[in-house]
Write an enzyme that holds these catalytic residues in place. Sequence first.
Site, PDB file in Angstrom:
ATOM      1  CD  GLN A   1      73.171 -21.882  20.143  1.00 49.55           C
ATOM      2  OE1 GLN A   1      72.237 -22.273  20.815  1.00 49.55           O
ATOM      3  NE2 GLN A   1      73.258 -22.100  18.843  1.00 49.55           N
TER       4      GLN A   1
ATOM      5  CB  SER B   1      69.182 -19.485  18.151  1.00 51.09           C
ATOM      6  OG  SER B   1      68.859 -20.034  19.393  1.00 51.09           O
ATOM      7  CG  LEU B   2      66.496 -24.752  16.033  1.00 48.06           C
ATOM      8  CD1 LEU B   2      66.704 -26.075  16.730  1.00 48.06           C
ATOM      9  CD2 LEU B   2      65.051 -24.509  15.706  1.00 48.06           C
TER      10      LEU B   2
ATOM     11  CD  GLN C   1      61.612 -21.789  19.822  1.00 53.37           C
ATOM     12  OE1 GLN C   1      62.714 -22.129  20.208  1.00 53.37           O
ATOM     13  NE2 GLN C   1      60.546 -21.912  20.567  1.00 53.37           N
TER      14      GLN C   1
ATOM     15  NE  ARG D   1      69.526 -25.015  21.283  1.00 49.47           N
ATOM     16  CZ  ARG D   1      68.833 -23.978  20.870  1.00 49.47           C
ATOM     17  NH1 ARG D   1      67.588 -24.148  20.439  1.00 49.47           N
ATOM     18  NH2 ARG D   1      69.362 -22.765  20.876  1.00 49.47           N
TER      19      ARG D   1
ATOM     20  CG  HIS E   1      70.295 -17.361  23.183  1.00 52.27           C
ATOM     21  ND1 HIS E   1      71.269 -18.289  22.884  1.00 52.27           N
ATOM     22  CD2 HIS E   1      69.285 -17.595  22.315  1.00 52.27           C
ATOM     23  CE1 HIS E   1      70.863 -19.039  21.874  1.00 52.27           C
ATOM     24  NE2 HIS E   1      69.651 -18.642  21.525  1.00 52.27           N
TER      25      HIS E   1
END
Length: 294
Positions: A244, A88-89, A9, A113, A195
Amino acid sequence: MNAYIFPGQGAQFVGMGLDLYEKYPLAQELFEKANTILGFPITDIMFQGTPEDLKETKVTQPAIFLHSVILSKVMGESFKPDMVAGHSLGEFSALVANGVLTFEDGLKLVSQRALAMQKACELQPSTMAAVLGVEDAVVEEVCSKIKGIVVPANYNCPGQLVISGEVEAINEACEKLKEAGARRALVLPVGGAFHSPLMEPAREELAAAIENTKFSAPTCPIYQNVPTTAVNNADEIKKNLILQLTAPVKWTQSVQQMVQDGATLFTEVGPGKVLQGLVKKIHSEAETKSAELS
């Protein structure tokens, strides 16, 4: 060895993917399939929406995933990773690229998500802040001494760490980190504390969806944000993916491990060049480039 890396992102821009849609029938087919799966015309927002529309988490995450994955698909035979990783993503994009998830399942999980994270953000005011110019250990120590929730969230490169947590705790941490010598400690314009433990409701929701999704054996190792080492086992990949959302993105450590395991070229697949810049700061001798279409 060629490592393919996939952004998260923040890499989005209006117009992303339009060139692929116009030039490649396969890309057009996959974009149209995505519109159907998501239940709204995401291509309209990606190709000619406003930056504000594109910034909504429920749009941003699928948009970046689509750009990355469709780009890797239209590369065809020239897409030959020896290893993959995603920030991440971007880990979801990497898992489609190395055959663990199908395009359809990957997109459904990314959409779930994004919605789960949006919901978690609305439960409690929370944010993130970028901390520059101070060692990771200092950031970890400062965070550990603050009352309230504030944790290291993204280990992006040496001297650049993002913290995540409750608004008051983040503000206090920023002040303390400046006192401790940070060059900058800047609150970011994000929807919530990604996170961090505040994402627990989202993690629970996404865990159920991940458990019900088929994960196949990867065609090459993936270096996941948790645990940063090469993973080849589908069940282990699944377990790490669930962790995650509430665990930190250890990008620095992942790249260091990939280099140790033989990566010499890092190819960024998706919008922007953010990850290439981070890789260079982590390992200055690494070669980096954007994915190219012949």
